[in-house]
Motif scaffolding. Structure first.
Motif, PDB file in Angstrom:
ATOM      1  N   GLY A 161     -38.605 -25.398  -9.187  1.00  0.00           N
ATOM      2  CA  GLY A 161     -37.694 -24.458  -9.832  1.00  0.00           C
ATOM      3  C   GLY A 161     -37.667 -24.634 -11.342  1.00  0.00           C
ATOM      4  N   ILE A 162     -37.642 -25.882 -11.800  1.00  0.00           N
ATOM      5  CA  ILE A 162     -37.654 -26.146 -13.240  1.00  0.00           C
ATOM      6  C   ILE A 162     -38.972 -25.668 -13.857  1.00  0.00           C
ATOM      7  CG2 ILE A 162     -37.671 -27.974 -14.983  1.00  0.00           C
ATOM      8  CD1 ILE A 162     -35.781 -29.550 -13.198  1.00  0.00           C
ATOM      9  N   TYR A 163     -40.068 -25.902 -13.142  1.00  0.00           N
ATOM     10  CA  TYR A 163     -41.369 -25.454 -13.653  1.00  0.00           C
ATOM     11  C   TYR A 163     -41.400 -23.937 -13.805  1.00  0.00           C
ATOM     12  CZ  TYR A 163     -46.355 -24.457 -13.864  1.00  0.00           C
ATOM     13  OH  TYR A 163     -47.589 -23.980 -14.246  1.00  0.00           O
ATOM     14  N   GLN A 164     -40.860 -23.223 -12.806  1.00  0.00           N
ATOM     15  CA  GLN A 164     -40.833 -21.770 -12.889  1.00  0.00           C
ATOM     16  C   GLN A 164     -39.966 -21.309 -14.061  1.00  0.00           C
ATOM     17  OE1 GLN A 164     -42.856 -19.948 -11.484  1.00  0.00           O
ATOM     18  NE2 GLN A 164     -42.794 -19.864  -9.245  1.00  0.00           N
ATOM     19  N   LEU A 165     -38.830 -21.961 -14.268  1.00  0.00           N
ATOM     20  CA  LEU A 165     -37.975 -21.597 -15.400  1.00  0.00           C
ATOM     21  C   LEU A 165     -38.668 -21.857 -16.729  1.00  0.00           C
ATOM     22  CD1 LEU A 165     -34.505 -22.907 -14.154  1.00  0.00           C
ATOM     23  CD2 LEU A 165     -35.112 -20.527 -14.615  1.00  0.00           C
ATOM     24  N   GLN A 166     -39.336 -22.994 -16.847  1.00  0.00           N
ATOM     25  CA  GLN A 166     -40.047 -23.309 -18.079  1.00  0.00           C
ATOM     26  C   GLN A 166     -41.196 -22.328 -18.319  1.00  0.00           C
ATOM     27  OE1 GLN A 166     -41.077 -27.381 -17.277  1.00  0.00           O
ATOM     28  NE2 GLN A 166     -39.223 -28.191 -18.263  1.00  0.00           N
ATOM     29  N   ARG A 167     -41.857 -21.954 -17.244  1.00  0.00           N
ATOM     30  CA  ARG A 167     -42.926 -20.967 -17.379  1.00  0.00           C
ATOM     31  C   ARG A 167     -42.356 -19.610 -17.816  1.00  0.00           C
ATOM     32  NH1 ARG A 167     -47.130 -19.278 -12.528  1.00  0.00           N
ATOM     33  NH2 ARG A 167     -48.463 -17.911 -13.784  1.00  0.00           N
ATOM     34  N   SER A 168     -41.226 -19.229 -17.198  1.00  0.00           N
ATOM     35  CA  SER A 168     -40.580 -17.958 -17.588  1.00  0.00           C
ATOM     36  C   SER A 168     -40.119 -18.015 -19.037  1.00  0.00           C
ATOM     37  CB  SER A 168     -39.395 -17.679 -16.669  1.00  0.00           C
ATOM     38  OG  SER A 168     -39.819 -17.552 -15.323  1.00  0.00           O
ATOM     39  N   GLU A 169     -39.603 -19.156 -19.455  1.00  0.00           N
ATOM     40  CA  GLU A 169     -39.165 -19.313 -20.851  1.00  0.00           C
ATOM     41  C   GLU A 169     -40.337 -19.109 -21.813  1.00  0.00           C
ATOM     42  OE1 GLU A 169     -36.931 -22.717 -23.597  1.00  0.00           O
ATOM     43  OE2 GLU A 169     -38.080 -23.281 -21.811  1.00  0.00           O
ATOM     44  N   LYS A 170     -41.451 -19.705 -21.476  1.00  0.00           N
ATOM     45  CA  LYS A 170     -42.615 -19.569 -22.343  1.00  0.00           C
ATOM     46  C   LYS A 170     -43.100 -18.121 -22.402  1.00  0.00           C
ATOM     47  CE  LYS A 170     -47.231 -21.486 -23.077  1.00  0.00           C
ATOM     48  NZ  LYS A 170     -48.261 -22.436 -22.562  1.00  0.00           N
ATOM     49  N   LEU A 171     -43.143 -17.463 -21.236  1.00  0.00           N
ATOM     50  CA  LEU A 171     -43.587 -16.066 -21.204  1.00  0.00           C
ATOM     51  C   LEU A 171     -42.630 -15.159 -21.979  1.00  0.00           C
ATOM     52  CD1 LEU A 171     -44.774 -15.766 -17.486  1.00  0.00           C
ATOM     53  CD2 LEU A 171     -46.205 -15.909 -19.534  1.00  0.00           C
ATOM     54  N   LEU A 172     -41.333 -15.394 -21.825  1.00  0.00           N
ATOM     55  CA  LEU A 172     -40.349 -14.572 -22.540  1.00  0.00           C
ATOM     56  C   LEU A 172     -40.468 -14.781 -24.044  1.00  0.00           C
ATOM     57  CD1 LEU A 172     -37.211 -14.943 -20.233  1.00  0.00           C
ATOM     58  CD2 LEU A 172     -38.512 -12.849 -20.667  1.00  0.00           C
ATOM     59  N   GLU A 173     -40.662 -16.016 -24.471  1.00  0.00           N
ATOM     60  CA  GLU A 173     -40.827 -16.275 -25.899  1.00  0.00           C
ATOM     61  C   GLU A 173     -42.049 -15.537 -26.450  1.00  0.00           C
ATOM     62  OE1 GLU A 173     -41.053 -20.486 -26.114  1.00  0.00           O
ATOM     63  OE2 GLU A 173     -38.873 -20.770 -26.283  1.00  0.00           O
ATOM     64  N   GLU A 174     -43.142 -15.592 -25.708  1.00  0.00           N
ATOM     65  CA  GLU A 174     -44.340 -14.887 -26.156  1.00  0.00           C
ATOM     66  C   GLU A 174     -44.095 -13.379 -26.198  1.00  0.00           C
ATOM     67  OE1 GLU A 174     -47.328 -16.075 -23.440  1.00  0.00           O
ATOM     68  OE2 GLU A 174     -47.559 -18.108 -24.284  1.00  0.00           O
ATOM     69  N   ARG A 175     -43.390 -12.841 -25.171  1.00  0.00           N
ATOM     70  CA  ARG A 175     -43.142 -11.404 -25.122  1.00  0.00           C
ATOM     71  C   ARG A 175     -42.218 -10.954 -26.250  1.00  0.00           C
ATOM     72  NH1 ARG A 175     -45.431  -6.789 -24.365  1.00  0.00           N
ATOM     73  NH2 ARG A 175     -44.079  -5.188 -23.452  1.00  0.00           N
ATOM     74  N   VAL A 176     -41.187 -11.740 -26.527  1.00  0.00           N
ATOM     75  CA  VAL A 176     -40.271 -11.394 -27.620  1.00  0.00           C
ATOM     76  C   VAL A 176     -41.000 -11.397 -28.954  1.00  0.00           C
ATOM     77  CG1 VAL A 176     -38.270 -12.222 -28.927  1.00  0.00           C
ATOM     78  CG2 VAL A 176     -38.170 -12.117 -26.435  1.00  0.00           C
ATOM     79  N   GLU A 177     -41.882 -12.341 -29.148  1.00  0.00           N
ATOM     80  CA  GLU A 177     -42.640 -12.411 -30.399  1.00  0.00           C
ATOM     81  C   GLU A 177     -43.556 -11.194 -30.549  1.00  0.00           C
ATOM     82  OE1 GLU A 177     -45.658 -15.461 -32.793  1.00  0.00           O
ATOM     83  OE2 GLU A 177     -44.877 -15.970 -30.794  1.00  0.00           O
ATOM     84  N   VAL A 178     -44.200 -10.799 -29.454  1.00  0.00           N
ATOM     85  CA  VAL A 178     -45.077  -9.630 -29.501  1.00  0.00           C
ATOM     86  C   VAL A 178     -44.275  -8.367 -29.812  1.00  0.00           C
ATOM     87  CG1 VAL A 178     -46.556  -8.134 -28.111  1.00  0.00           C
ATOM     88  CG2 VAL A 178     -46.841 -10.614 -28.007  1.00  0.00           C
TER      89      VAL A 178
END
Length: 454
Positions: A231-248
């Motif tokens: 669960g923590i891994y999925q959250l960390q992965r989602s955090e990374k994807l969201l950060e990349e998407r917000v930057e784009v």
């Protein structure tokens, strides 16, 4: 793995230039060591450390007979005894077949598809079953000391990196982290297998993705991958994807604004407005994703805090257990009894100390009474030595009776009566009278002396 002659000669031992010596070392072994143990051991002692040093210089943890023949080729010749050397190193546990090294892999490794480590060694097994003692040229061997060095370096690199805060790592993340330690995937897998043997690593496959879990500093062994870890891994992965998407999206919104400015300068107002509306839509989407990103970060923070709270609770529980054991049998009543006993013993010791300090000097009589008696004795007694030496102290003089104001206190009539009693015929009476006279004269002299002193 081939290298130029110049580089190769730089790390070869000095014996490499001795043709006679190298002719002996390149020759085949005797069939049996008992025939000539010196010949056998001399070659083993030369080639074994050279093979390990060769692999270390190339950053490899595996070696094959074919690679060694090419690397050690000299003047067109290859060593004829390297197969025997490898067999000796296997017996001494300096190298190990990949099949044996990976024999005890868990289900996580099998799900990874690490079958490539188990296929090539099959040739060795078949040749052994057919009765051949030769080592196949393509057979791959793991150098034990080198794979342990790689494993230790990999674990240290993970714990020193920002990824150490992550409970799980993807295999791709680990490859990037260990690129300076393990140059290829095979070396990385072997290093991870060694860490698994040491209970520092466990692997799993989740939704088609290879995951690695390391032990944390202070842990004796790595725990298995849990649902919380996933669960923590999925959250960390989602955090990374969201950060990349917000930057784009931020870059896209800025690009729309720049386009709107350019179109406005060109007089294309309607197109500029469309670009500006597009920029606003992108910004709203970025804001929505940013809010979701903050929610994910808040959940991760709460999970981190809960893990910290769990550690604190474990520490409290350990402290309570330790206190319970250390205070076993200790009660308030026992403590009070011990304090009373200590006070009683202290009082007894004080009494003993008083007795020892005063008993040797006191005889049971009051000291004031003894001082009074001593004073009275001094008043009544005249020391003979003071009279004989003529030295009179103040206390003795004060103790003497006062000198009469009249004559010496003896009248003439008394002296005449004493003289009249003295007769020549009465010797005894005469002697007694003389003694009395001398005694009186002595008293008179003493009184006279005292009067004179004053």
């Amino acid at each position: 793995m081939s290298v130029s002659v110049e580089k190769r000669d730089a790390w070869f031992p000095p014996d490499w230039e001795d043709d006679e010596r190298m002719a002996f070392l390149f020759s085949a072994f005797k069939e049996n060591r008992d025939v000539d143990c010196t010949d056998w051991d001399g070659k083993i002692d030369f080639w074994s450390p050279l093979i390990i040093d060769h692999c270390r210089r190339h950053g490899s943890v595996c070696v094959s007979l074919q690679e060694l023949n090419e690397s050690f080729r000299r003047k067109g010749s290859v060593p004829l005894g390297l197969s025997t050397v490898l067999q000796s190193m296997i017996r001494n546990e300096k190298v190990q077949k990949e099949s044996d090294f990976a024999a005890n892999v868990d289900s996580g490794w099998l799900s990874w598809g690490v079958g490539l480590l188990l296929v090539r060694p099959l040739k060795w097994t078949l040749s052994a079953l057919l009765g051949s003692g030769r080592v196949p040229l393509e057979e791959s061997f793991v150098v034990i000391d080198l794979v342990k060095e790689k494993a230790a370096a990999l674990l240290a690199a993970y714990r020193a990196s920002p990824l150490a805060t992550h409970s799980l790592l993807s295999f791709q993340e680990l490859r990037v982290l260990s690129s300076h330690i393990c140059p290829d995937e095979s070396s990385l897998c072997l290093a991870l297998l060694q860490l698994q043997r040491e209970k520092h690593v466990t692997v799993s496959l989740h939704e088609g993705e290879k995951l690695v879990k390391f032990s944390q500093a202070g842990q004796g062994r790595v725990p298995p991958v849990s649902e919380v870890d996933l669960g923590i891994y999925q959250l960390q992965r989602s955090e990374k994807l969201l950060e990349e998407r917000v930057e784009v999206l931020g870059q896209e919104a800025e690009k729309c604004k720049q386009q709107a400015k350019s179109l406005l300068k060109e007089g294309k107002k309607s197109q500029a407005l469309r670009c500006l509306r597009g920029s606003k839509r992108v910004e709203k989407k970025a804001d929505r994703l940013f809010a979701q990103l903050e929610t994910v970060k808040g959940i991760l923070d709460r999970i981190a805090n809960s893990q910290t709270d769990r550690l604190v609770m474990q520490a409290y529980q350990a402290g309570v257990a330790a206190l319970r054991i250390s205070l076993k049998g200790v009660t308030v009543e026992r403590a009070e009894n011990l304090v009373d006993q200590i006070q009683e013993l202290c009082d007894t010791q004080d009494e003993v100390n008083q007795t020892l300090a005063s008993g040797a000097l006191d005889s049971g009589e009051d000291s004031e009474e003894l001082e009074e008696e001593l004073k009275s004795l001094l008043e009544k007694t005249i020391p003979d030595n003071d009279v004989k030496t003529g030295i009179l102290d103040a206390d003795f003089v004060q103790s003497l009776p006062s000198v009469p104001d009249s004559s010496l206190g003896i009248t003439d009539e008394e002296l005449d009566r004493e003289l009249s009693r003295l007769t020549v015929s009465d010797t005894g009476s005469f002697t007694l009278s003389l003694l009395v006279i001398f005694e009186n004269i002595s008293k008179i002299l003493i009184l006279f002396f005292c009067t004179y002193q004053y």
